[in-house]
Motif scaffolding. Structure first.
Motif, PDB file in Angstrom:
ATOM      1  N   LYS A  52      -2.303  13.241  29.805  1.00 56.19           N
ATOM      2  CA  LYS A  52      -2.941  13.022  28.505  1.00 56.19           C
ATOM      3  C   LYS A  52      -3.425  11.579  28.367  1.00 56.19           C
ATOM      4  N   GLU A  53      -2.637  10.643  28.865  1.00 54.39           N
ATOM      5  CA  GLU A  53      -3.042   9.237  28.795  1.00 54.39           C
ATOM      6  C   GLU A  53      -4.290   8.989  29.635  1.00 54.39           C
ATOM      7  N   ALA A  54      -4.343   9.637  30.802  1.00 54.43           N
ATOM      8  CA  ALA A  54      -5.518   9.488  31.667  1.00 54.43           C
ATOM      9  C   ALA A  54      -6.765  10.049  30.989  1.00 54.43           C
ATOM     10  N   VAL A  55      -6.628  11.214  30.358  1.00 60.37           N
ATOM     11  CA  VAL A  55      -7.757  11.826  29.647  1.00 60.37           C
ATOM     12  C   VAL A  55      -8.231  10.919  28.515  1.00 60.37           C
ATOM     13  N   GLN A  56      -7.293  10.307  27.823  1.00 60.88           N
ATOM     14  CA  GLN A  56      -7.647   9.392  26.737  1.00 60.88           C
ATOM     15  C   GLN A  56      -8.367   8.156  27.269  1.00 60.88           C
ATOM     16  N   LEU A  57      -7.953   7.686  28.440  1.00 64.29           N
ATOM     17  CA  LEU A  57      -8.626   6.535  29.052  1.00 64.29           C
ATOM     18  C   LEU A  57     -10.080   6.869  29.396  1.00 64.29           C
TER      19      LEU A  57
END
Length: 226
Positions: A159-164
């Motif tokens: 999820k953090e990667a997608v947000q980045l």
């Protein structure tokens, strides 16, 4: 037919669970059956990944290691495409439309993807893209779904990667994808989820044809054909 039915059935189950993400197979298909395997995925409601080495640029971990890093590998691919006047044309997925990629157009790449394994690599890709006119279209987020002892999965890194990425590129989750985990992965915001299990170890559907002679005789007598 039995193999294709097995692939389509599993794809249907995983595609429904993965929504709103799209389900993809990989190149791990049976020898000489790639077109049929990929067709079965489409029939089951999934979408197709690359057909081979000719219709998609895909930078994998080995390429990154050989090039000396993510940025170097991206730079090498962009230079290669530019020098040979090769274009990347993104195919936008249209829901409920079954299509087969025109794989015979070898002068046209339909996607340009790089594999990332850490958040640092994702950040490096984004930094490179912000400084160049790259043709990159998709970022693979590999093994960012972490299995837990209780059988669940931790998708916080994904999820953090997608947000980045924040919609700048398509995203694809890969690794630890099963029928039990795919729904949770699909809620992370990724564009695609890929799983080799759709084709490399699928269980063929047990299909048989039975002739009910008693019923056939009844129908025949009723219609005057027996």
């Amino acid at each position: 037919m039995q193999r294709m039915s097995g692939i389509a059935t599993l794809t249907k189950a995983m595609a429904d669970a993965a929504y709103p993400a799209y389900m993809l197979e990989t190149r791990k298909t049976a020898p000489c059956l790639r077109l049929l395997d990929k067709w079965a995925v489409l029939i089951g409601g999934g979408r197709n990944h690359r057909m081979g080495l000719f219709d998609m640029v895909m930078i994998k971990d080995n390429h990154i290691s050989a090039a000396g890093g993510v940025s170097n590998s991206l730079k090498a691919v962009d230079l290669y495409l530019e020098q040979r006047n090769l274009k990347v044309e993104v195919e936008h997925v249209i829901e409920d439309k079954i299509w087969l990629r025109p794989w015979f157009l070898i002068s046209l790449f339909h996607f340009y993807q790089v594999e990332t394994r850490t958040l640092e690599e994702v950040k490096e890709v984004l930094h490179y893209a912000s400084q160049t006119n790259t043709s990159l279209t998709r970022i693979m987020l590999d093994n960012m779904v972490l299995p837990l002892p209780n059988g669940d999965v931790d998708i916080s890194m994904l999820k953090e990667a997608v947000q980045l990425v924040n919609g700048k590129f398509e995203t694809e989750a890969s690794g630890n994808v099963t029928l039990d985990t795919v729904h949770k992965i699909g809620q992370s915001g990724v564009t695609y989820i890929s799983s080799g299990s759709l084709t490399h170890s699928v269980k063929a559907l047990d299909i048989s044809l039975k002739i009910d002679t008693e019923l056939a005789l009844k129908v025949g007598r009723r219609t005057g054909r027996a």
